[in-house]
Design a protein around this motif. Structure first.
Motif, short mmCIF file in Angstrom:
data_model
loop_
_atom_site.label_atom_id
_atom_site.label_comp_id
_atom_site.label_asym_id
_atom_site.label_seq_id
_atom_site.Cartn_x
_atom_site.Cartn_y
_atom_site.Cartn_z
N VAL A 197 91.61 62.49 19.94
CA VAL A 197 92.58 62.87 18.57
C VAL A 197 92.46 63.79 17.80
CG1 VAL A 197 93.12 61.67 16.41
CG2 VAL A 197 93.17 59.96 18.60
N ALA A 198 91.04 64.12 17.94
CA ALA A 198 90.42 65.33 16.93
C ALA A 198 91.19 66.52 17.79
CB ALA A 198 88.99 65.19 16.77
N SER A 199 91.07 66.84 19.00
CA SER A 199 91.68 67.77 19.54
C SER A 199 92.98 68.12 19.29
CB SER A 199 91.22 67.92 21.15
OG SER A 199 91.68 66.91 21.94
N ASN A 200 93.71 66.99 19.47
CA ASN A 200 95.13 67.09 19.30
C ASN A 200 95.49 67.38 17.89
OD1 ASN A 200 95.85 66.57 22.05
ND2 ASN A 200 95.82 64.29 21.83
N VAL A 201 94.81 67.01 16.94
CA VAL A 201 95.26 67.24 15.61
C VAL A 201 94.73 68.85 15.15
CG1 VAL A 201 94.28 66.68 13.26
CG2 VAL A 201 94.99 65.12 14.77
N ILE A 202 93.59 69.07 15.92
CA ILE A 202 93.17 70.44 15.48
C ILE A 202 94.32 71.45 16.21
CG2 ILE A 202 91.44 72.10 16.19
CD1 ILE A 202 89.61 69.93 15.59
N GLU A 203 94.72 71.06 17.25
CA GLU A 203 95.58 72.11 18.09
C GLU A 203 96.95 71.98 17.48
OE1 GLU A 203 95.98 73.23 22.60
OE2 GLU A 203 95.37 71.36 22.16
N ALA A 204 97.44 71.06 16.74
CA ALA A 204 98.83 70.93 16.21
C ALA A 204 98.61 71.52 14.61
CB ALA A 204 99.27 69.41 16.01
N LYS A 205 97.61 71.23 13.81
CA LYS A 205 97.58 71.59 12.61
C LYS A 205 97.18 72.91 12.34
CE LYS A 205 99.08 67.46 10.98
NZ LYS A 205 100.32 67.31 10.33
#
Length: 87
Positions: A13-21
């Motif tokens: 989740v953290a990697s996806n949020v960082i990549e998106a935001k």
């Protein structure tokens, strides 16, 4: 087992949020993805070890095929990810 699933989920989740935001931190998101992919490979190899311990021949072919395909494709994806990170 629960801790493993929780750590894997948090990293995913953290990697996806960082990549998106925050696109400028994509390198760190890819590093987190690489870490949880390596962790997944460790868990898959552990599952193979457990199956081998209790009898590889006694296990039906579908779980073995799924497990081996998952190891192969996750290994290829992880190797490609590390190659892209360090080149």
């Amino acid at each position: 087992m629960f801790v493993t699933i929780a750590v894997y989920a948090i990293l995913a989740v953290a990697s996806n949020v960082i990549e998106a935001k925050i696109p400028e931190l994509t390198y760190y998101a890819q590093m987190m993805t690489a870490i949880y992919n390596v962790w997944m490979l460790v868990m898959l190899f552990w599952a193979i070890k457990v199956i081998a311990k209790y009898g590889w021949a006694k296990t039906s072919s579908i779980p073995k095929i799924v497990l081996l395909c998952t190891v192969v494709f996750n290994g290829i994806y992880t190797a490609k990810l590390f190659y892209n990170l360090f080149t």
